[in-house]
Design an enzyme around this catalytic site. Sequence first.
Site, PDB file in Angstrom:
ATOM      1  N   GLY A  31       0.802  -1.219   0.000  1.00 31.26           N
ATOM      2  CA  GLY A  31       0.000   0.000   0.000  1.00 31.26           C
ATOM      3  C   GLY A  31       0.833   1.267   0.000  1.00 31.26           C
ATOM      4  N   LEU A  33       0.393   3.665  -2.215  1.00 33.16           N
ATOM      5  CA  LEU A  33       0.768   3.421  -3.609  1.00 33.16           C
ATOM      6  C   LEU A  33       1.388   4.641  -4.280  1.00 33.16           C
ATOM      7  CD1 LEU A  33      -2.390   1.399  -4.709  1.00 33.16           C
ATOM      8  CD2 LEU A  33      -0.228   0.534  -3.788  1.00 33.16           C
ATOM      9  N   HIS A  34       2.285   4.353  -5.222  1.00 33.48           N
ATOM     10  CA  HIS A  34       2.904   5.402  -6.033  1.00 33.48           C
ATOM     11  C   HIS A  34       3.001   4.891  -7.477  1.00 33.48           C
ATOM     12  CE1 HIS A  34       6.436   2.847  -5.712  1.00 33.48           C
ATOM     13  NE2 HIS A  34       6.412   2.941  -4.391  1.00 33.48           N
ATOM     14  N   GLU A  35       3.605   5.695  -8.329  1.00 33.67           N
ATOM     15  CA  GLU A  35       3.686   5.350  -9.757  1.00 33.67           C
ATOM     16  C   GLU A  35       4.364   3.998 -10.006  1.00 33.67           C
ATOM     17  OE1 GLU A  35       2.458   6.822 -12.460  1.00 33.67           O
ATOM     18  OE2 GLU A  35       1.464   8.278 -11.169  1.00 33.67           O
ATOM     19  N   HIS A  37       4.092   1.248  -8.161  1.00 29.05           N
ATOM     20  CA  HIS A  37       3.051   0.217  -8.032  1.00 29.05           C
ATOM     21  C   HIS A  37       2.112   0.236  -9.248  1.00 29.05           C
ATOM     22  CE1 HIS A  37       3.849   1.158  -3.607  1.00 29.05           C
ATOM     23  NE2 HIS A  37       4.124  -0.124  -3.682  1.00 29.05           N
ATOM     24  N   GLN A  61       7.436  -9.818   7.813  1.00 30.13           N
ATOM     25  CA  GLN A  61       8.661  -9.442   7.089  1.00 30.13           C
ATOM     26  C   GLN A  61       9.380  -8.261   7.732  1.00 30.13           C
ATOM     27  OE1 GLN A  61       6.380  -8.605   3.377  1.00 30.13           O
ATOM     28  NE2 GLN A  61       7.778  -6.894   3.135  1.00 30.13           N
ATOM     29  N   MET A 184      11.265   5.489  -6.698  1.00 31.18           N
ATOM     30  CA  MET A 184      10.045   5.667  -5.899  1.00 31.18           C
ATOM     31  C   MET A 184       9.937   4.570  -4.851  1.00 31.18           C
ATOM     32  SD  MET A 184       7.096   7.035  -8.338  1.00 31.18           S
ATOM     33  CE  MET A 184       7.315   8.559  -9.223  1.00 31.18           C
ATOM     34  N   SER A 185       9.470   4.957  -3.679  1.00 31.49           N
ATOM     35  CA  SER A 185       9.290   4.022  -2.578  1.00 31.49           C
ATOM     36  C   SER A 185       8.298   4.630  -1.598  1.00 31.49           C
ATOM     37  CB  SER A 185      10.630   3.799  -1.867  1.00 31.49           C
ATOM     38  OG  SER A 185      10.416   3.203  -0.604  1.00 31.49           O
TER      39      SER A 185
HETATM   40  P1  AMP Z   1       5.956  -2.553  -1.697  1.00 30.91           P
HETATM   41  O1  AMP Z   1       4.585  -1.968  -1.550  1.00 30.91           O
HETATM   42  O2  AMP Z   1       7.051  -1.566  -1.430  1.00 30.91           O
HETATM   43  O3  AMP Z   1       6.121  -3.865  -0.980  1.00 30.91           O
HETATM   44  O4  AMP Z   1       6.127  -2.893  -3.232  1.00 30.91           O
HETATM   45  C1  AMP Z   1       5.182  -3.683  -3.921  1.00 30.91           C
HETATM   46  C2  AMP Z   1       5.721  -4.019  -5.288  1.00 30.91           C
HETATM   47  O5  AMP Z   1       5.979  -2.802  -6.003  1.00 30.91           O
HETATM   48  C3  AMP Z   1       7.050  -4.772  -5.243  1.00 30.91           C
HETATM   49  O6  AMP Z   1       7.059  -5.754  -6.268  1.00 30.91           O
HETATM   50  C4  AMP Z   1       8.054  -3.694  -5.507  1.00 30.91           C
HETATM   51  O7  AMP Z   1       9.248  -4.161  -6.088  1.00 30.91           O
HETATM   52  C5  AMP Z   1       7.302  -2.806  -6.485  1.00 30.91           C
HETATM   53  N1  AMP Z   1       7.856  -1.459  -6.473  1.00 30.91           N
HETATM   54  C6  AMP Z   1       8.092  -0.670  -5.399  1.00 30.91           C
HETATM   55  N2  AMP Z   1       8.681   0.482  -5.773  1.00 30.91           N
HETATM   56  C7  AMP Z   1       8.832   0.418  -7.116  1.00 30.91           C
HETATM   57  C8  AMP Z   1       9.387   1.292  -8.104  1.00 30.91           C
HETATM   58  N3  AMP Z   1       9.922   2.466  -7.789  1.00 30.91           N
HETATM   59  N4  AMP Z   1       9.379   0.887  -9.390  1.00 30.91           N
HETATM   60  C9  AMP Z   1       8.850  -0.316  -9.733  1.00 30.91           C
HETATM   61  N5  AMP Z   1       8.315  -1.184  -8.856  1.00 30.91           N
HETATM   62  C10 AMP Z   1       8.302  -0.823  -7.574  1.00 30.91           C
END
Ligand code: AMP
Length: 291
Positions: A31, A33-35, A37, A61, A184-185
């Site tokens: 969740g 969410l950003h670009e 995701h 995790q 992005m994170s």
């Molecule tokens: P997260 O919500 O951070 O656990 O990420 C969920 C999914 O989105 C994972 O497969 C991440 O690798 C992917 N993701 C997160 N940040 C990025 C990004 N900047 N570019 C591409 N995929 C991303």
Amino acid sequence: MKTITVPEDMQKTALDLRRAGKRIGLVPTMGFLHEGHLSLVKLARQQADVVVLSIFVNPTQFGPNEDFSRYPRNFERDAALCQAAGVDIIFNPAPEAMYPAGYSVYVEENVLAKGLCGASRPGHFRGVLTVVAKLFNLVLPDVAVFGQKDAQQARLIQQMAHNLNFPIAILLAPIIRESNGLAMSSRNAYLAPAERREALCLQQALKTARRLYRAGERDARRIIAAMQAGIEQIPSARVDYIAIVDHDTLQPVAQLDTPVLVALAVSIGKTRLIDNLALPEDGLSHLPAMK
Ligand code: AMP
């Protein structure tokens, strides 16, 4: 768009969809969410009739001193973004529904998970693989999409799908960056304005690696030293690791003669950030044009 919170309801819906001949695409997320995701959703849309995006901040995790309780959450905003992106189902279970009292089965990988983030986050990938295996069994996807941003995680999930015979195609999506190049994170939300600028040192270090590689340097130690020297210029930055590993085995290499992953984890203040670059470049971890 529908939101499902009960795991058994998700599985029943998935079984019904599959019986009706629908291809299911899964995008697992935590969740906020950003670009990045949403780019995964776009890829899933191209491959599936029904796109399920899971939003679950997975407690197993996170280490005891990590950011589980303060991890950013905003379901309303996420739901609006999902709607606009063409998600069909949001799966948003409660932690107690995924891990009821007496829960005791975990998925562990003991080779690829050892280094990189696995070394500094013991148990992290055990939690990741466990929740992804559960999501696979609840959502029954034909295809699941993961980001190259978390390259070690993506490699581990491919390995799990292969070793445990999940009949699921695992797709990888390129790293999406802000216009200044910062990957992005959701955790970027923790960064104060000054820290956001300092966080650019991760991609600067990757650009250093790329510049040296393009100039013909193949010695991993020399490349890592140059990356480290750049990051040391930033007082708030603390290196967790800078590594150059074989693209498939994730084992450190001395020479960059085969496809490798240059990966790093750096804390900016209290925020731990990761980034990576494949060399030779494979389109999954594009950096902005060199400055
Ligand atoms: P997260 O919500 O951070 O656990 O990420 C969920 C999914 O989105 C994972 O497969 C991440 O690798 C992917 N993701 C997160 N940040 C990025 C990004 N900047 N570019 C591409 N995929 C991303």
